[in-house]
Design a protein around this motif. Structure first.
Motif, PDB file in Angstrom:
ATOM      1  N   ARG A 256       0.831  -1.202   0.000  1.00 51.34           N
ATOM      2  CA  ARG A 256       0.000   0.000   0.000  1.00 51.34           C
ATOM      3  C   ARG A 256       0.872   1.261   0.000  1.00 51.34           C
ATOM      4  O   ARG A 256       0.595   2.218  -0.712  1.00 51.34           O
ATOM      5  CB  ARG A 256      -0.923   0.003   1.218  1.00 51.34           C
ATOM      6  CG  ARG A 256      -1.714   1.285   1.350  1.00 51.34           C
ATOM      7  CD  ARG A 256      -2.777   1.226   2.409  1.00 51.34           C
ATOM      8  NE  ARG A 256      -3.539   2.472   2.432  1.00 51.34           N
ATOM      9  CZ  ARG A 256      -4.738   2.616   2.961  1.00 51.34           C
ATOM     10  NH1 ARG A 256      -5.331   1.581   3.512  1.00 51.34           N
ATOM     11  NH2 ARG A 256      -5.350   3.772   2.939  1.00 51.34           N
ATOM     12  N   ILE A 257       1.917   1.258   0.819  1.00 54.10           N
ATOM     13  CA  ILE A 257       2.797   2.423   0.868  1.00 54.10           C
ATOM     14  C   ILE A 257       3.471   2.638  -0.484  1.00 54.10           C
ATOM     15  O   ILE A 257       3.555   3.757  -0.994  1.00 54.10           O
ATOM     16  CB  ILE A 257       3.829   2.259   1.989  1.00 54.10           C
ATOM     17  CG1 ILE A 257       3.131   2.363   3.350  1.00 54.10           C
ATOM     18  CG2 ILE A 257       4.937   3.307   1.887  1.00 54.10           C
ATOM     19  CD1 ILE A 257       4.005   2.009   4.524  1.00 54.10           C
ATOM     20  N   GLY A 258       3.960   1.544  -1.075  1.00 50.71           N
ATOM     21  CA  GLY A 258       4.598   1.666  -2.384  1.00 50.71           C
ATOM     22  C   GLY A 258       3.642   2.168  -3.454  1.00 50.71           C
ATOM     23  O   GLY A 258       3.992   3.040  -4.261  1.00 50.71           O
ATOM     24  N   GLY A 264       1.277   9.445  -5.279  1.00 48.43           N
ATOM     25  CA  GLY A 264       1.689  10.753  -4.782  1.00 48.43           C
ATOM     26  C   GLY A 264       2.645  11.451  -5.722  1.00 48.43           C
ATOM     27  O   GLY A 264       2.562  12.669  -5.932  1.00 48.43           O
ATOM     28  N   GLY A 265       3.580  10.679  -6.314  1.00 47.89           N
ATOM     29  CA  GLY A 265       4.504  11.274  -7.266  1.00 47.89           C
ATOM     30  C   GLY A 265       3.790  11.787  -8.505  1.00 47.89           C
ATOM     31  O   GLY A 265       4.114  12.862  -9.038  1.00 47.89           O
ATOM     32  N   THR A 266       2.790  11.046  -8.961  1.00 46.54           N
ATOM     33  CA  THR A 266       2.055  11.447 -10.161  1.00 46.54           C
ATOM     34  C   THR A 266       1.193  12.677  -9.914  1.00 46.54           C
ATOM     35  O   THR A 266       1.185  13.624 -10.705  1.00 46.54           O
ATOM     36  CB  THR A 266       1.169  10.281 -10.650  1.00 46.54           C
ATOM     37  OG1 THR A 266       1.999   9.149 -10.944  1.00 46.54           O
ATOM     38  CG2 THR A 266       0.397  10.671 -11.895  1.00 46.54           C
ATOM     39  N   ARG A 272       6.621  10.706  -1.531  1.00 48.93           N
ATOM     40  CA  ARG A 272       6.356  10.442  -0.115  1.00 48.93           C
ATOM     41  C   ARG A 272       5.299  11.369   0.485  1.00 48.93           C
ATOM     42  O   ARG A 272       5.093  11.385   1.693  1.00 48.93           O
ATOM     43  CB  ARG A 272       7.662  10.512   0.674  1.00 48.93           C
ATOM     44  CG  ARG A 272       8.538   9.283   0.390  1.00 48.93           C
ATOM     45  CD  ARG A 272       9.871   9.316   1.077  1.00 48.93           C
ATOM     46  NE  ARG A 272       9.745   9.348   2.525  1.00 48.93           N
ATOM     47  CZ  ARG A 272      10.792   9.390   3.342  1.00 48.93           C
ATOM     48  NH1 ARG A 272      12.021   9.376   2.836  1.00 48.93           N
ATOM     49  NH2 ARG A 272      10.622   9.430   4.649  1.00 48.93           N
ATOM     50  N   VAL A 273       4.622  12.120  -0.361  1.00 48.28           N
ATOM     51  CA  VAL A 273       3.538  12.984   0.128  1.00 48.28           C
ATOM     52  C   VAL A 273       2.497  12.160   0.882  1.00 48.28           C
ATOM     53  O   VAL A 273       2.009  12.547   1.942  1.00 48.28           O
ATOM     54  CB  VAL A 273       2.875  13.740  -1.032  1.00 48.28           C
ATOM     55  CG1 VAL A 273       1.590  14.416  -0.574  1.00 48.28           C
ATOM     56  CG2 VAL A 273       3.824  14.783  -1.607  1.00 48.28           C
ATOM     57  N   MET A 274       2.178  10.989   0.337  1.00 44.12           N
ATOM     58  CA  MET A 274       1.099  10.197   0.920  1.00 44.12           C
ATOM     59  C   MET A 274       1.582   9.242   2.009  1.00 44.12           C
ATOM     60  O   MET A 274       0.834   8.396   2.474  1.00 44.12           O
ATOM     61  CB  MET A 274       0.348   9.459  -0.187  1.00 44.12           C
ATOM     62  CG  MET A 274      -0.375  10.437  -1.106  1.00 44.12           C
ATOM     63  SD  MET A 274      -1.396   9.658  -2.358  1.00 44.12           S
ATOM     64  CE  MET A 274      -2.661   8.878  -1.369  1.00 44.12           C
ATOM     65  N   ASP A 275       2.839   9.408   2.440  1.00 43.08           N
ATOM     66  CA  ASP A 275       3.281   8.690   3.641  1.00 43.08           C
ATOM     67  C   ASP A 275       2.608   9.263   4.881  1.00 43.08           C
ATOM     68  O   ASP A 275       2.617   8.643   5.952  1.00 43.08           O
ATOM     69  CB  ASP A 275       4.798   8.816   3.817  1.00 43.08           C
ATOM     70  CG  ASP A 275       5.565   7.819   2.957  1.00 43.08           C
ATOM     71  OD1 ASP A 275       4.971   7.267   2.020  1.00 43.08           O
ATOM     72  OD2 ASP A 275       6.759   7.607   3.227  1.00 43.08           O
ATOM     73  N   CYS A 324       7.556  20.501   3.524  1.00 41.46           N
ATOM     74  CA  CYS A 324       6.879  19.708   4.540  1.00 41.46           C
ATOM     75  C   CYS A 324       5.367  19.859   4.465  1.00 41.46           C
ATOM     76  O   CYS A 324       4.651  19.184   5.196  1.00 41.46           O
ATOM     77  CB  CYS A 324       7.366  20.102   5.936  1.00 41.46           C
ATOM     78  SG  CYS A 324       6.914  21.768   6.441  1.00 41.46           S
ATOM     79  N   MET A 325       4.888  20.741   3.604  1.00 43.65           N
ATOM     80  CA  MET A 325       3.451  20.971   3.461  1.00 43.65           C
ATOM     81  C   MET A 325       3.090  20.927   1.984  1.00 43.65           C
ATOM     82  O   MET A 325       3.867  21.362   1.117  1.00 43.65           O
ATOM     83  CB  MET A 325       3.062  22.320   4.066  1.00 43.65           C
ATOM     84  CG  MET A 325       3.233  22.410   5.576  1.00 43.65           C
ATOM     85  SD  MET A 325       1.886  21.626   6.484  1.00 43.65           S
ATOM     86  CE  MET A 325       0.591  22.861   6.303  1.00 43.65           C
ATOM     87  N   LEU A 326       1.907  20.418   1.702  1.00 40.85           N
ATOM     88  CA  LEU A 326       1.472  20.238   0.326  1.00 40.85           C
ATOM     89  C   LEU A 326       1.436  21.540  -0.473  1.00 40.85           C
ATOM     90  O   LEU A 326       1.888  21.572  -1.621  1.00 40.85           O
ATOM     91  CB  LEU A 326       0.105  19.549   0.320  1.00 40.85           C
ATOM     92  CG  LEU A 326      -0.391  19.020  -1.023  1.00 40.85           C
ATOM     93  CD1 LEU A 326       0.623  18.053  -1.633  1.00 40.85           C
ATOM     94  CD2 LEU A 326      -1.739  18.341  -0.857  1.00 40.85           C
TER      95      LEU A 326
END
Length: 344
Positions: A256-258, A264-266, A272-275, A324-326
């Protein structure tokens, strides 16, 4: 008046909620596909917490899992003796005026302690370890002897018992840790050699209880071989409420993380945004505003970069190169944002 569904939701509203359910179904299918691709292309190590010193499994691409040998049994002997003092403390501390049932527990513990004490010399223990274990078990027996007529020793006696035990318990812990760490360092060293050049792409996941998350032994052993740069990137710590976790559950979470990192990259320009919870960035801003309107000082964690390699959690705002923030991430020049991931 709008028609309502059985759940009390307007039909139009239910249709909107069904969209999220449909997403969940699609996500589940995609996750299974990602997991299959991950295991076909990426070496994976799972390190699982248990009472025997841990488990480690190696998944070579396209191959069944190989489970490492267990930690030498002496580790469990030393740990059991150290834990016996916990049992004595808990029974004494919470059972001043013992009920008939608690008296039975006390008798059972005392009998188990006697059997263990009688067996020390028969175990494959280092002579020094055997002496330390015997000393602790003898201290337990002396404490039990002061429990008479269903009444345990006074708090001051319990404190004295604890002080007497501590030096010996610390030695037991030191020796148990030495056995455990030596074993796992050897295992991981051998796996690194067997994987050769593919070691640099290995992904590892460790499960942890709350109490073991900051000084997790298996995670720290893996960090010695994978390096600081792998922490949070390819070496992941999964906190759970369970003492043990099934390997299949760990693989699902790793997949799931992968998969989320690809997403998140797309979408957002960094894998790692969605970590972390994406909505959390917006909520952080909202909390700051609401607290300010109420004259409150916001209590918020340090805003650390998405790509931080700190552990057990990211706290240093200078510990990475990403925002550190979107909003700050999305404001970057797309040519500077890297959406590529090293993940499978």
């Amino acid at each position: 008046m709008a028609c309502e569904t059985d759940g009390g939701q307007p039909a139009a509203g239910q249709a909107m909620l069904d969209l999220n359910g449909a997403m969940t179904d699609v996500y589940g299918v995609a996750l299974a596909a990602y997991r299959g691709r991950m295991l076909a292309t990426t070496p994976v190590i799972l390190a699982l917490f248990d009472g025997a010193g841990g488990r480690m499994l190696l998944y070579r691409p396209g191959c069944p899992a190989v489970e490492a040998p267990t930690v030498p049994i002496a580790y469990q002997y030393l740990k059991a003796v150290a834990h016996s003092t916990v049992a004595v403390y808990e029974l004494a501390h919470h059972g001043d005026a013992l009920s008939a049932g608690a008296s039975g527990v006390l008798s059972g513990l005392a009998e188990a302690n006697e059997r263990a004490l009688a067996s020390v010399d028969e175990l494959a223990l280092d002579a020094g370890d055997a002496r330390t274990a015997g000393t602790v078990l003898a201290l337990n027996r002396d404490f039990f002897s002061r429990a008479t007529a269903g009444r345990i020793a006074a708090p001051r006696d319990l404190a004295a018992y604890a002080r007497e035990c501590v030096p010996h318990v610390v030695r037991l812990m030191d020796r148990a840790a030495a056995l455990q760490v030596s074993h796992w360092m050897t295992v991981v060293e051998q796996w690194r050699a067997s994987l050769g050049a593919s070691w640099t792409s290995v992904h590892a996941a460790v499960n942890t209880l709350y109490v073991t998350r900051q000084k997790n032994i298996l995670f720290t052993v893996l960090a010695q071989f994978m390096g600081e740069g792998a922490i949070g990137e390819r070496l992941l710590l999964f906190e759970t409420p369970e003492f043990t976790t099934a390997p299949e559950r760990m693989l699902d979470l790793l997949a799931r993380i992968g998969a989320d990192r690809e997403l998140g990259g797309t979408f957002f320009g960094h894998p790692r945004v969605m970590d972390v919870e994406v909505l959390g960035d917006a909520a952080r801003t909202a909390i700051r505003g609401e607290a300010g309107r109420r004259g409150m000082r916001p209590v918020l964690p340090t805003c650390a970069p998405y790509d931080s390699n700190q552990w057990p959690w990211s706290t240093d705002p200078t510990g990475g190169s990403a925002p550190c923030m979107l909003p700050a991430l999305l404001a970057r020049d797309p040519d500077e944002a890297s959406g590529d991931s090293d993940d499978a």
